[in-house]
Enzyme design. Structure first.
Site, mmCIF file in Angstrom:
data_model
loop_
_atom_site.group_PDB
_atom_site.id
_atom_site.type_symbol
_atom_site.label_atom_id
_atom_site.label_comp_id
_atom_site.label_asym_id
_atom_site.label_seq_id
_atom_site.Cartn_x
_atom_site.Cartn_y
_atom_site.Cartn_z
ATOM 1 N N HIS A 103 0.843 -1.193 0.000
ATOM 2 C CA HIS A 103 0.000 0.000 0.000
ATOM 3 C C HIS A 103 0.876 1.240 0.000
ATOM 4 O O HIS A 103 1.832 1.325 0.775
ATOM 5 C CB HIS A 103 -0.904 -0.004 1.239
ATOM 6 C CG HIS A 103 -1.701 1.252 1.364
ATOM 7 N ND1 HIS A 103 -2.440 1.768 0.323
ATOM 8 C CD2 HIS A 103 -1.870 2.113 2.403
ATOM 9 C CE1 HIS A 103 -3.027 2.880 0.716
ATOM 10 N NE2 HIS A 103 -2.692 3.124 1.976
ATOM 11 N N HIS A 105 0.718 5.819 -0.970
ATOM 12 C CA HIS A 105 -0.002 7.003 -1.462
ATOM 13 C C HIS A 105 0.882 7.677 -2.509
ATOM 14 O O HIS A 105 1.031 8.899 -2.511
ATOM 15 C CB HIS A 105 -0.290 7.985 -0.322
ATOM 16 C CG HIS A 105 -1.033 7.398 0.837
ATOM 17 N ND1 HIS A 105 -0.889 7.841 2.123
ATOM 18 C CD2 HIS A 105 -1.937 6.381 0.892
ATOM 19 C CE1 HIS A 105 -1.663 7.125 2.939
ATOM 20 N NE2 HIS A 105 -2.304 6.225 2.209
ATOM 21 N N ASP A 128 1.253 -4.728 -20.567
ATOM 22 C CA ASP A 128 2.167 -5.780 -20.101
ATOM 23 C C ASP A 128 1.908 -6.117 -18.632
ATOM 24 O O ASP A 128 1.720 -7.271 -18.256
ATOM 25 C CB ASP A 128 3.626 -5.286 -20.156
ATOM 26 C CG ASP A 128 4.191 -5.230 -21.568
ATOM 27 O OD1 ASP A 128 3.589 -5.815 -22.479
ATOM 28 O OD2 ASP A 128 5.250 -4.584 -21.734
ATOM 29 N N HIS A 168 -7.880 7.919 -1.875
ATOM 30 C CA HIS A 168 -6.983 7.361 -0.881
ATOM 31 C C HIS A 168 -5.595 7.043 -1.462
ATOM 32 O O HIS A 168 -4.658 7.814 -1.267
ATOM 33 C CB HIS A 168 -7.645 6.125 -0.248
ATOM 34 C CG HIS A 168 -6.816 5.480 0.814
ATOM 35 N ND1 HIS A 168 -7.224 4.398 1.550
ATOM 36 C CD2 HIS A 168 -5.570 5.770 1.255
ATOM 37 C CE1 HIS A 168 -6.284 4.063 2.403
ATOM 38 N NE2 HIS A 168 -5.270 4.868 2.249
ATOM 39 N N TYR A 222 8.279 -13.163 -21.394
ATOM 40 C CA TYR A 222 9.291 -12.148 -21.122
ATOM 41 C C TYR A 222 10.250 -12.581 -20.026
ATOM 42 O O TYR A 222 9.880 -13.304 -19.112
ATOM 43 C CB TYR A 222 8.579 -10.848 -20.712
ATOM 44 C CG TYR A 222 9.488 -9.719 -20.330
ATOM 45 C CD1 TYR A 222 10.084 -8.925 -21.293
ATOM 46 C CD2 TYR A 222 9.746 -9.440 -18.988
ATOM 47 C CE1 TYR A 222 10.914 -7.877 -20.934
ATOM 48 C CE2 TYR A 222 10.578 -8.406 -18.613
ATOM 49 C CZ TYR A 222 11.161 -7.629 -19.595
ATOM 50 O OH TYR A 222 11.982 -6.597 -19.229
HETATM 51 ZN ZN LIG Z 1 -3.393 4.717 3.099
#
Ligand SMILES: [Zn+2]
Length: 225
Positions: A103, A105, A128, A168, A222
């Site tokens: 995760h 930002h 791809d 977010h 690939y």
């Molecule tokens: Zn966050």
């Protein structure tokens, strides 16, 4: 080695790996301060390892990665786990093929999330890596299953390994934590390039048949044999 010490050795190795992967988030400028995290499923166990909450990237060590069960409860560790643990635990429970979640930002990708706009498939790199546009997931408040549900529901409808959660930021998945980190790096890179292209005009979509062909080749052919 008996089974118990084998699991302990696996967890120890994964602690080092998950800790080291966080360096890629700062290296590629995907995170600031203590935001963002990498987690990994402990193979064959209902366990995950994740970044501790609110600890600076410079202070991460293999030992302070937090071991949790797949309900997000701490099994081993002196720190509380990342505030995204519940969301990522939900992903591991619902998507058995997922071995890693990231995760961030990261700024360009998150600017698409702020507008609730998918990143269109206008570069071979998007085809791809993501097999089509990078989709947007719903607006969701932290603190229950809603972020996890939003991630899973959006990614199930798509080939993409990345989802832009509206207002977010980015969640990425992969068979391993390293794959999820790669998807986070690539997602930010294409978000930036498509953003730049948009400043000059309208980027050209890639035909669906070529998208399939590119994705197929990249995923299966690939790289080194
Ligand atoms: Zn966050």
């Amino acid at each position: 080695m008996n089974a118990v010490s084998e699991v302990a050795a696996t967890i120890q190795a994964l602690r080092r790996e998950v800790c080291a992967l966080h360096e890629q988030l700062t290296r590629y400028q995907l995170v600031v301060w203590t935001a963002g995290n990498v987690s990994a499923r402990v193979p064959g166990q209902d366990l995950l390892l994740i970044k501790p909450s609110g600890v600076a990237y410079d202070e991460l060590t293999p030992e302070n990665m937090v071991l949790c069960d797949l309900d997000g409860r701490v099994v081993e560790g002196d720190h509380s786990p990342s505030s995204d643990t519940e969301a990522e635990a939900y992903v591991y429970r619902q998507m058995p093929h997922v071995g890693g979640v990231v995760h961030t930002h990261s700024p360009y990708a998150t600017s698409w999330a702020a507008r609730g706009e998918p990143i269109p498939c206008v570069l071979t790199m998007v085809a791809d890596e993501f097999g089509g546009e990078i989709p947007v997931g719903p607006f969701a408040i932290i603190g229950d299953d809603s972020i996890g549900r939003g991630i899973v529901e959006t990614l199930r409808e798509s080939r993409s390994a990345a989802v832009l959660m509206q207002n977010h930021g980015v969640f990425t998945i992969g068979p391993t934590a390293r794959d999820a980190v790669k998807a986070a790096v690539m997602c930010e890179d294409v978000a930036r390039t498509v953003h730049l292209s948009r400043q000059l005009g309208q980027p050209i979509p890639i035909e669906e048949a070529y998208v399939d062909q590119l994705y197929e080749r990249y995923q299966n052919v690939y790289g080194q044999p």
